[in-house]
Design an enzyme around this catalytic site. Structure first.
Site, PDB file in Angstrom:
ATOM      1  N   ASP A  63      31.826  77.551  24.734  1.00  0.00           N
ATOM      2  CA  ASP A  63      31.045  77.553  25.969  1.00  0.00           C
ATOM      3  C   ASP A  63      30.062  76.385  25.973  1.00  0.00           C
ATOM      4  O   ASP A  63      29.594  75.944  24.917  1.00  0.00           O
ATOM      5  CB  ASP A  63      30.275  78.869  26.116  1.00  0.00           C
ATOM      6  CG  ASP A  63      31.200  80.066  26.299  1.00  0.00           C
ATOM      7  OD1 ASP A  63      32.304  79.862  26.828  1.00  0.00           O
ATOM      8  OD2 ASP A  63      30.813  81.176  25.907  1.00  0.00           O
ATOM      9  N   HIS A  77      36.848  73.614  25.888  1.00  0.00           N
ATOM     10  CA  HIS A  77      36.182  74.601  26.731  1.00  0.00           C
ATOM     11  C   HIS A  77      36.925  75.930  26.767  1.00  0.00           C
ATOM     12  O   HIS A  77      36.389  76.943  27.225  1.00  0.00           O
ATOM     13  CB  HIS A  77      36.032  74.052  28.156  1.00  0.00           C
ATOM     14  CG  HIS A  77      34.711  74.384  28.786  1.00  0.00           C
ATOM     15  ND1 HIS A  77      34.027  75.537  28.522  1.00  0.00           N
ATOM     16  CD2 HIS A  77      33.948  73.707  29.682  1.00  0.00           C
ATOM     17  CE1 HIS A  77      32.906  75.568  29.217  1.00  0.00           C
ATOM     18  NE2 HIS A  77      32.822  74.462  29.921  1.00  0.00           N
TER      19      HIS A  77
END
Length: 426
Positions: free
Chosen positions: A402, A398
Site C-alpha cells: 500500500d 501496488h
C-alpha cells in the site's frame, strides 16, 4: 588428423537449452586448451565455454542469438592424431572465480583471457577516432564514462590504452589533444548529411534484460515514491570511519550504510522483504535479507546478491558488495550469486540524477533507488546552511504494498540515515 566435436554441455539446474551469446573464435582460428570459445546465456548468468583441446576450428554449430539444446553440436575442431571422429561435451563451463580484492571506485574490470581477446579484431585508428564493431561497447569505468560525458566526448570514438582496450582518463585527454591538433580540418564535415543506418541484434544478456523489464512492467502494478534525505551526518561519519579504519579495513562507500538502513527498517516493514507469486497468489515474507545490488557491467545490468545482509557489519557488507560487483563486471558471477534476492538496491552513483523510476526485480515487491548527492542551501533551525542532500527514488508493487506503507518505509530509512547512530542502536 582427426575431428573433435564439442557438444553443448549440461550447465545444471535442469537447464535444457541456452542461448548462444557470442563466439570468441571463427572458422580457421587456432585454439589452445582452456581458451574461451563462446559465451552462452542461461536464465540467470553468462557462462564461458572453454576448449578441451588444441586444434583448428573447422565448423561452428550456431549463430549468436540462437537457442541451442544441451547436447547439440557447439563446435568442431581439427586435432592432431587418429582420423576417427571424437565427440565430447565441452569441459565444465567457467564458473565464478574468486574475485580480487575490493577495487576502488575507478578500478576497471579485468579483461577476458588474452587468448580470447586475441581472437577479436583489434580496433582500427582513424586519426583521433577508433572504429569499433557495431555492437561493441567501449570498456571504461563509471568515472571515465562520466568524465567523457562532462567533456562531450563519444566514448566509442576514443582509443583505449588500458587492458583489453579499456578507455582511461588519459585517453580522453589524448583524444581532446588530437582533436585540437586537427582543428584546421574543414569544419563542414561536422555538418555533413548522414544517411547511414545501424541494426543491432538484441541477444544474450541484453535480450534477457529486455524480457525481464518488459515482464516486470506488464505484470506488476508499479508505483514510485521519492523522498529527499539529508546525508550530511552520515557522510561525515563515513569520512571519519574511512580516515580511522580505511587503511586496515578498507574504504566505505555509502552503499553499506544503505544496506544497513534497509536491514533495520525491514524489521518494522516485513511486507517489503517479500516475493509475490502472482500465479499461485501467494506472498512469501522472508526473515533473511538478501539484498540485490544492481550493477552495470559491459554486457548489461546484473543484480548480484549480498546474502544475509542482516548478519553483516558495515565492512563485511562493503567487502561483499565490492567482490560481487567485480565478479559481475568481469562476467564471472555465478548463477547462485545472481539469484535469490529479496529486495533490491539500485544506484547510478555520480550519474544518479535527481529522480528515477526503477523497475521492480520480480518477484520482489520493492526496489530502493539512490540518486546523486548534491550540496544545497537548506533552512535548519531558522538558519540557511549548506547541506548534502540526496533523493531516494523507490518503486513498489501496488498489488502487495500500500502507498502509506511504502511512504512510512522510506521515511524510516530517512530517519536512520539522518541520525546514523540509530543504525547501530539495538
Amino acid at each position: 588428423m582427426g575431428t573433435h566435436v564439442i557438444k553443448m554441455p549440461d550447465i545444471g539446474e535442469g537447464i535444457a537449452e541456452v542461448e548462444l551469446s557470442q563466439w570468441h573464435v571463427k572458422v580457421g582460428d587456432l585454439v589452445v586448451e582452456d581458451q574461451v570459445l563462446a559465451d552462452v546465456m542461461t536464465d540467470k548468468a553468462m557462462v564461458d565455454i572453454p576448449s578441451p583441446v588444441h586444434g583448428k576450428v573447422i565448423a561452428l554449430g550456431g549463430q549468436p542469438g540462437e537457442v541451442m539444446a544441451v547436447g547439440s553440436v557447439l563446435i568442431s575442431i581439427e586435432v592432431e592424431g587418429a582420423g576417427n571422429l571424437k565427440e565430447s561435451a565441452a569441459p565444465a563451463p567457467v564458473a565464478a572465480k574468486e574475485a580480487p580484492a575490493a577495487p576502488k571506485a575507478e578500478t576497471a574490470a579485468e579483461s577476458k583471457p588474452a587468448a580470447a581477446a586475441a581472437a577479436r579484431p583489434a580496433p582500427v585508428c582513424q586519426g583521433p577516432m577508433v572504429a569499433r564493431e557495431a555492437d561493441e561497447r567501449p570498456l571504461a569505468s563509471p568515472a571515465v564514462r562520466k568524465h567523457a560525458l562532462d567533456l562531450g566526448i563519444q566514448l566509442r570514438l576514443v582509443r583505449g590504452s588500458g587492458p583489453a582496450g579499456r578507455v582511461l582518463h588519459e585517453d580522453l585527454e589524448a583524444y581532446l589533444a588530437q582533436g585540437q591538433s586537427n582543428a584546421s580540418a574543414p569544419a563542414a564535415a561536422a555538418y555533413a548529411q548522414r544517411n547511414d543506418e545501424e541494426q543491432i541484434q538484441v541477444i544474450g544478456m541484453r535480450r534477457k534484460i529486455a524480457q525481464r523489464m518488459q515482464d516486470a512492467t506488464q505484470r506488476a502494478a508499479h508505483f514510485s515514491y521519492v523522498e529527499e534525505i539529508d546525508v550530511t551526518a552520515i557522510e561525515e561519519l563515513r569520512a571519519h570511519l574511512n580516515e580511522k579504519h580505511g587503511a586496515s579495513r578498507g574504504k566505505l562507500t555509502l552503499l553499506p550504510f544503505l544496506v544497513r538502513a534497509l536491514v533495520v527498517a525491514l524489521r518494522d516493514f516485513p511486507q517489503m522483504n517479500a516475493r509475490y507469486d502472482d500465479e499461485a497468489q501467494v506472498i512469501t515474507r522472508l526473515g533473511a535479507v538478501h539484498v540485490g545490488v544492481a550493477t552495470q557491467s559491459d554486457v548489461g545490468l546484473m543484480v548480484p546478491v549480498v546474502r544475509h545482509a542482516e548478519a553483516r557489519s558495515l565492512w563485511d557488507s562493503a567487502a561483499e558488495i565490492s567482490r560481487l560487483a567485480n565478479a559481475a563486471r568481469n562476467g564471472k558471477a555465478s548463477r547462485d550469486e545472481l539469484s535469490g534476492s529479496t529486495i533490491t538496491l539500485t544506484s547510478l552513483g555520480a550519474l544518479g540524477g535527481i529522480v528515477s523510476t526503477p523497475v521492480l526485480n520480480l518477484p520482489e515487491v520493492a526496489i530502493v533507488g539512490v540518486n546523486k548527492i548534491v550540496e544545497r542551501p537548506m533552512v535548519v533551525k531558522g538558519q540557511v546552511v549548506i547541506r548534502k542532500m540526496m533523493n531516494l527514488s523507490s518503486s513498489f508493487d501496488h498489488r502487495v504494498v500500500d502507498g502509506m506503507d511504502a511512504a512510512l518505509f522510506i521515511q524510516a530509512i530517512r530517519g536512520l540515515l539522518e541520525q546514523p547512530a540509530t543504525l547501530f542502536v539495538e
